[in-house]
Motif scaffolding. Structure first.
Motif, short mmCIF file in Angstrom:
data_model
loop_
_atom_site.label_atom_id
_atom_site.label_comp_id
_atom_site.label_asym_id
_atom_site.label_seq_id
_atom_site.Cartn_x
_atom_site.Cartn_y
_atom_site.Cartn_z
N LEU A 35 26.94 33.75 -26.79
CA LEU A 35 27.39 34.29 -25.33
C LEU A 35 28.99 34.45 -25.64
O LEU A 35 29.75 33.90 -25.92
CB LEU A 35 27.58 33.02 -24.38
N VAL A 244 23.08 31.14 -19.06
CA VAL A 244 24.58 31.99 -19.09
C VAL A 244 24.59 32.38 -17.80
O VAL A 244 23.92 31.89 -16.50
CB VAL A 244 24.47 32.95 -20.06
N LYS A 256 28.36 25.63 -15.26
CA LYS A 256 27.84 25.30 -16.37
C LYS A 256 27.64 23.55 -16.55
O LYS A 256 26.86 22.98 -16.92
CB LYS A 256 28.89 25.74 -17.59
#
Length: 283
Positions: A35, A244, A256
């Motif tokens: 990521l 993500v 998150k």
């Protein structure tokens, strides 16, 4: 070692190399997903490097998403890599995969930084606008495409529901395969029949979902919520799910820490992964 033994050993090694194609060695390499930030990914699979949905602008470079209830400029966080490191990744990638051309997936910084002769893979509805930017090797993937030993299959999705979903336009996901290893990048979509069909049909080893529960002041979420992610987990068997698309754009309301907490509370920390910006996940 005498000359006879040396020649015998050389023939054995040479025979092994001759019967093992470069593709067979590539398939033995582990697939990994890094990521970069938001939905920007660096994928290594089958010995091929793909840069996905590049949003490369520095923090606060773009105006906020409107009708989101706040005025935070985007991206809301810095890139985890230096400018030179980003330029190096752009140079090293074999191709760029663009799921759709909203600015948080394909921004002006990416337009300027990516060499115009770099292969760009996209959905058919975006081909003309990408070529108008000067990308001479842009390729529209309508269904299936082969590239450097990889198979790339386009899948459908729904970027929201009702009128908002229609206004958001066409979006796509892509299943990238190298031998038995398959990675499904779902793209900007909620849980829907297209996503379910992609999972059941392709049986991916890992799935990248764009979470964030992005939402405007009116209407339902336009990217995946926790219940959507739960359905992905339930449908995908033992596949790892990589969440993500959070903490970077001002209309994303799921964070998150929320997904990490959900994974912990449900004993899913080995299946539901929430990488930090810059983190590499091996799958």
């Amino acid at each position: 070692m005498n000359r006879k033994d040396f020649l015998k050993r050389s023939l054995i090694i040479g025979g092994l190399l001759a019967t093992s194609s470069p593709q067979s060695f590539a398939r033995k390499r582990k697939m990994s997903v890094r990521l970069i930030r938001h939905a920007t990914l660096w994928i290594e699979i089958g010995g091929v490097n793909l840069l996905v949905d590049p949003m490369l602008s520095p923090k606060d470079a773009m105006a906020p998403v409107q009708n989101a209830g706040n005025n935070y400029r985007i991206p809301m966080v810095d890139l985890p890599l230096s400018s030179d490191e980003i330029k190096s990744l752009v140079s090293q990638c074999d191709a760029v995969l663009v799921t759709h051309t909203h600015r948080d997936h394909w921004d002006s910084e990416a337009h300027a930084m990516i060499p115009k002769n770099k292969p760009i893979f996209c959905q058919p509805s975006d081909l003309e606008k990408i070529r108008e930017l000067g990308f001479e090797n842009a390729v529209a993937i309508a269904s299936d495409y082969a590239f450097k030993g990889l198979s790339i299959t386009r899948t459908g999705g729904q970027h929201g529901t009702g009128e908002i979903g229609q206004l958001m336009g066409t979006v796509s996901g892509f299943v990238v395969g190298a031998g038995e290893e398959k990675l499904y990048v779902a793209g900007d979509t909620i849980w829907c029949s297209e996503v379910e069909t992609a999972i059941v049909t392709h049986k991916p080893s890992a799935i990248v979902v764009n979470a964030g529960a992005a939402q405007f002041l009116k209407g339902d979420p336009i990217t995946m919520t926790l219940p959507d992610i739960e359905k992905v987990l339930q449908t995908s068997g033992k596949a790892k799910v990589i969440a993500v698309h959070m903490d970077t754009v001002n209309h994303c309301l799921l964070h998150k820490i929320d997904v990490t907490q959900y994974a912990s509370e449900n004993n899913l920390t080995k299946r539901l992964l929430v990488p930090a910006d810059g983190e590499v996940v091996s799958v």
